[in-house]
Each structure stands twice: as C-alpha cells, then as structure tokens.
Design a protein around this motif. Structure first.
Motif, PDB file in Angstrom:
ATOM      1  N   VAL A   1      13.197 -20.793 -17.732  1.00  0.00           N
ATOM      2  CA  VAL A   1      12.192 -20.489 -18.750  1.00  0.00           C
ATOM      3  C   VAL A   1      11.137 -21.603 -18.846  1.00  0.00           C
ATOM      4  O   VAL A   1       9.934 -21.341 -18.868  1.00  0.00           O
TER       5      VAL A   1
ATOM      6  N   GLU B   1      11.909 -34.373 -20.185  1.00  0.00           N
ATOM      7  CA  GLU B   1      13.167 -34.121 -19.487  1.00  0.00           C
ATOM      8  C   GLU B   1      14.173 -35.201 -19.836  1.00  0.00           C
ATOM      9  O   GLU B   1      13.814 -36.273 -20.296  1.00  0.00           O
TER      10      GLU B   1
ATOM     11  N   ASP C   1      16.241 -37.745 -24.295  1.00  0.00           N
ATOM     12  CA  ASP C   1      17.341 -36.820 -24.568  1.00  0.00           C
ATOM     13  C   ASP C   1      17.102 -36.299 -25.982  1.00  0.00           C
ATOM     14  O   ASP C   1      17.147 -37.076 -26.950  1.00  0.00           O
TER      15      ASP C   1
ATOM     16  N   TYR D   1      27.414 -20.971 -27.752  1.00  0.00           N
ATOM     17  CA  TYR D   1      26.009 -20.781 -27.360  1.00  0.00           C
ATOM     18  C   TYR D   1      25.330 -19.748 -28.276  1.00  0.00           C
ATOM     19  O   TYR D   1      24.230 -19.975 -28.783  1.00  0.00           O
TER      20      TYR D   1
HETATM   21  N1  NAD Z   1      17.534 -18.676 -17.956  1.00  0.00           N
HETATM   22  C1  NAD Z   1      17.843 -17.680 -18.765  1.00  0.00           C
HETATM   23  O1  NAD Z   1      18.191 -16.581 -18.311  1.00  0.00           O
HETATM   24  C2  NAD Z   1      17.723 -17.870 -20.260  1.00  0.00           C
HETATM   25  C3  NAD Z   1      17.912 -16.757 -21.078  1.00  0.00           C
HETATM   26  C4  NAD Z   1      17.797 -16.917 -22.445  1.00  0.00           C
HETATM   27  C5  NAD Z   1      17.500 -18.152 -22.971  1.00  0.00           C
HETATM   28  N2  NAD Z   1      17.341 -19.223 -22.169  1.00  0.00           N
HETATM   29  C6  NAD Z   1      16.998 -20.504 -22.799  1.00  0.00           C
HETATM   30  O2  NAD Z   1      15.878 -21.044 -22.138  1.00  0.00           O
HETATM   31  C7  NAD Z   1      15.884 -22.452 -22.271  1.00  0.00           C
HETATM   32  C8  NAD Z   1      15.678 -23.088 -20.909  1.00  0.00           C
HETATM   33  O3  NAD Z   1      16.809 -22.830 -20.120  1.00  0.00           O
HETATM   34  P1  NAD Z   1      16.770 -22.438 -18.579  1.00  0.00           P
HETATM   35  O4  NAD Z   1      17.621 -21.281 -18.383  1.00  0.00           O
HETATM   36  O5  NAD Z   1      15.389 -22.410 -18.137  1.00  0.00           O
HETATM   37  O6  NAD Z   1      17.620 -23.589 -17.945  1.00  0.00           O
HETATM   38  P2  NAD Z   1      17.253 -24.875 -17.091  1.00  0.00           P
HETATM   39  O7  NAD Z   1      18.557 -25.566 -16.917  1.00  0.00           O
HETATM   40  O8  NAD Z   1      16.473 -24.517 -15.885  1.00  0.00           O
HETATM   41  O9  NAD Z   1      16.330 -25.706 -18.065  1.00  0.00           O
HETATM   42  C9  NAD Z   1      16.794 -26.462 -19.144  1.00  0.00           C
HETATM   43  C10 NAD Z   1      16.268 -27.869 -18.995  1.00  0.00           C
HETATM   44  O10 NAD Z   1      16.577 -28.581 -20.196  1.00  0.00           O
HETATM   45  C11 NAD Z   1      16.900 -29.897 -19.821  1.00  0.00           C
HETATM   46  N3  NAD Z   1      17.747 -30.489 -20.844  1.00  0.00           N
HETATM   47  C12 NAD Z   1      19.054 -30.220 -21.102  1.00  0.00           C
HETATM   48  N4  NAD Z   1      19.489 -30.996 -22.093  1.00  0.00           N
HETATM   49  C13 NAD Z   1      18.436 -31.760 -22.493  1.00  0.00           C
HETATM   50  C14 NAD Z   1      18.282 -32.767 -23.468  1.00  0.00           C
HETATM   51  N5  NAD Z   1      19.306 -33.145 -24.239  1.00  0.00           N
HETATM   52  N6  NAD Z   1      17.073 -33.358 -23.588  1.00  0.00           N
HETATM   53  C15 NAD Z   1      16.033 -32.992 -22.798  1.00  0.00           C
HETATM   54  N7  NAD Z   1      16.129 -32.045 -21.845  1.00  0.00           N
HETATM   55  C16 NAD Z   1      17.325 -31.436 -21.691  1.00  0.00           C
HETATM   56  C17 NAD Z   1      17.641 -29.789 -18.486  1.00  0.00           C
HETATM   57  O11 NAD Z   1      17.565 -30.987 -17.756  1.00  0.00           O
HETATM   58  C18 NAD Z   1      16.911 -28.629 -17.832  1.00  0.00           C
HETATM   59  O12 NAD Z   1      15.918 -29.074 -16.936  1.00  0.00           O
HETATM   60  C19 NAD Z   1      17.211 -22.822 -22.939  1.00  0.00           C
HETATM   61  O13 NAD Z   1      17.010 -23.028 -24.315  1.00  0.00           O
HETATM   62  C20 NAD Z   1      18.057 -21.583 -22.696  1.00  0.00           C
HETATM   63  O14 NAD Z   1      19.063 -21.431 -23.668  1.00  0.00           O
HETATM   64  C21 NAD Z   1      17.449 -19.115 -20.810  1.00  0.00           C
END
Ligand code: NAD
Length: 265
Positions: free
Chosen positions: A20, A39, A61, A154
């Motif tokens: 996302v 990040e 973080d 979650y």
């Molecule tokens: N990918 C999906 O299908 C999906 C669906 C619904 C919701 N989401 C939500 O979208 C958001 C992004 O997730 P994604 O799926 O793109 O995953 P992703 O793992 O590609 O991205 C998440 C990023 O957040 C960073 N991160 C994690 N903990 C952190 C912290 N404490 N401080 C700073 N950065 C941190 C990670 O390093 C990572 O790069 C999340 O909130 C997730 O719950 C994703």
C-alpha cells in the motif's frame, strides 16, 4: 484525471514497503506532492526516496515516541512544513488466539494504533502551533469490518484505527484539519504469496480463487488503487469529507454470499 497536489508536503509512515505504501508514494509523487518517506531503517527509507522525483527519507520507528519527535524535528529543520500525513506503517500477526504472546500482541498494537496516535499527535501539534491546516489519512483494512481465524489482534487494531479516525476528525474539524481512512482488501504484491503460504498450500490458486469468488470486481487490487483513494482524500476534491473510511476492496465487504454459493442456487 490529473490532480495537482504540488501544494502538499506529505509524510508517509512505512512508505518504503512494497504494498500500500508504495502505491501511495507513487501516486502522490505523480501528482506533484513533496514526500517525506518514513521507514524503520535509514537504508530502506533512502532506497524508497530514490525512486521518486521529490522525496526525502526519514528514519523512525513509529512505536517509539522519541524517534517520532526526532523525525518531526528533522523535517522542521529542513524548512519544510508538512500539511499531509499518511499513517500507513503497519504489521500483521497470523496466529491462534491461545498461542499469541503478550509481546506479540503489544507489538501489533504499538505499531498499528499507538504509533498512529503518536505520529498524529506530533503532526496535529505542529499544525496547531503553526496555525496551519492539514489532512490525515489512516490505513485501515477490511479486517476492521470482517475477519478470519488467527487475525484477532490485527483485526482489533484496524477496528481501532477506524474509531480513532472518526474521533480525530470530530476533534480536529474545528481547526479545518480533516482525518479519513482507507481500508484495502487484498492488495497485489509478491510478499502476500509468502504470507498466504502459511495457510494455503498453493498460494497462487488461493489468490485466483479469492479474486473470482470473494470479490465483486474480479481483478487484482493494485497498490496504486489505494494511492488514488489517498490522493483524493488529501486533495480539496474531498474538502467536505471527514471521519470516513473508503473501502478499496473490489467489493469484498459488501458481499453477503460469495460467488460460488450464488452460482450454485
Ligand atoms: N497489503 C495488503 O494487502 C493490505 C491490506 C489491507 C491493509 N494493509 C495495510 O497497509 C499498510 C501497509 O502495509 P503493506 O501491506 O503495504 O506492507 P509492507 O510490509 O509492504 O509495508 C509496511 C511498511 O511499514 C514499515 N514498518 C513496519 N513497522 C514500522 C515501524 N514501527 N515504524 C516505521 N515503519 C514501519 C515496514 O518496514 C514496511 O516497509 C499496513 O497498515 C497494512 O496493515 C495492507
């Protein structure tokens, strides 16, 4: 449609991810916004920032208050004034409720909701001190609405995100600060296949079945679809919308029955 977001300077937490956050950064960059990409690690933030026309990396973080303070200080010292925030950083947990450790539960809540609150606190505090306005978009999930086994922690964090979004919108509306959320469904990214392997032996088949059977629209949800919804919510096109969650889920959460069940009738 081409949107002009060149008036925006936006902080995207977890913007170096491949899902996302990547779609959000790509679309905001395409529409001319200046990005601050947060990040967990400095290297990951820098690698992400290199991919866009007008982006700066910033490490923090989001579950650690002092690191958030440092991040906002660094951005302020650069001379930039943030007027957009996308609370995207998030972590998942796929584990049976009776096997989850306290530390695992705390980690998911600390990043997904406590971190969201702390970053929003710093952002809103800065806007109020400067007497400027801005816009917040939080990233929820379809799990806020309906869930599956092993996702209790979650799903609770994402339900909390939507409550937080509504209350924040009400409170900050008097300052013309809006707060909305997007709730993605299953967004297409290679990393999802690894996760899906934890419950389905053939993850590609599971994904294909999911799209055909569990979504109203039978296409992959791309990260940019989430980015487009965020761009709309950050823009003046949505100036009368606050406290809302847009489900970017190809119709998943409106289905009372899945397609296979309907076809059998
Ligand atoms: N990918 C999906 O299908 C999906 C669906 C619904 C919701 N989401 C939500 O979208 C958001 C992004 O997730 P994604 O799926 O793109 O995953 P992703 O793992 O590609 O991205 C998440 C990023 O957040 C960073 N991160 C994690 N903990 C952190 C912290 N404490 N401080 C700073 N950065 C941190 C990670 O390093 C990572 O790069 C999340 O909130 C997730 O719950 C994703």
């Amino acid at each position: 449609m081409v949107m002009d977001l060149s008036n925006l300077t936006v902080l995207i937490t977890g913007g170096g991810g491949i899902g996302v956050g990547k779609g959000v950064c790509q679309v905001l960059d395409d529409y001319g916004a200046k990005l601050w990409i947060n990040e967990l690690s400095k290297i990951k933030a820098e690698e992400a920032a290199h991919q866009y026309k007008n982006a700066q990396p910033v490490q923090a973080d989001v579950s650690k208050g002092q690191e958030i303070k440092n991040m906002f200080r660094l951005i302020q010292e650069s001379g930039d004034k943030l007027n957009g925030l996308v609370n995207n950083a998030g972590v998942g947990l796929n584990k049976a409720i009776h096997k989850i450790d306290e530390s695992e539960f705390d980690r998911v809540f600390n990043v997904n909701i406590r971190g969201m609150w702390m970053v929003t606190k710093a952002f809103a505090g800065q806007l109020l001190a400067q007497m400027t306005t801005g816009n917040i978009v939080n990233v929820s999930s379809v799990h806020a609405h309906s869930s599956q086994p092993n996702y209790s922690t979650y799903a609770s964090t994402k339900a909390a995100v939507e409550g937080f979004t509504r209350a924040t919108a009400y409170e900050l509306g008097q300052y013309n600060i809006r707060c909305n959320a997007i709730a993605p469904g299953m967004v297409h990214a290679e990393q999802n296949l690894d996760l899906i392997k934890t419950w389905a032996p053939d993850p590609q088949k599971w994904v294909d079945d999911h799209i055909r059977n569990q979504q109203v629209l039978h296409h992959f949800i791309q990260p940019e679809d989430c980015g487009n919804a965020v761009a709309f919510l950050l823009s003046d096109l949505s100036k009368s919308i606050t406290g809302q969650t847009i489900y970017v889920d190809a119709g998943k959460t409106i289905m009372l029955f899945n397609k296979d069940y309907i076809d059998q009738q």
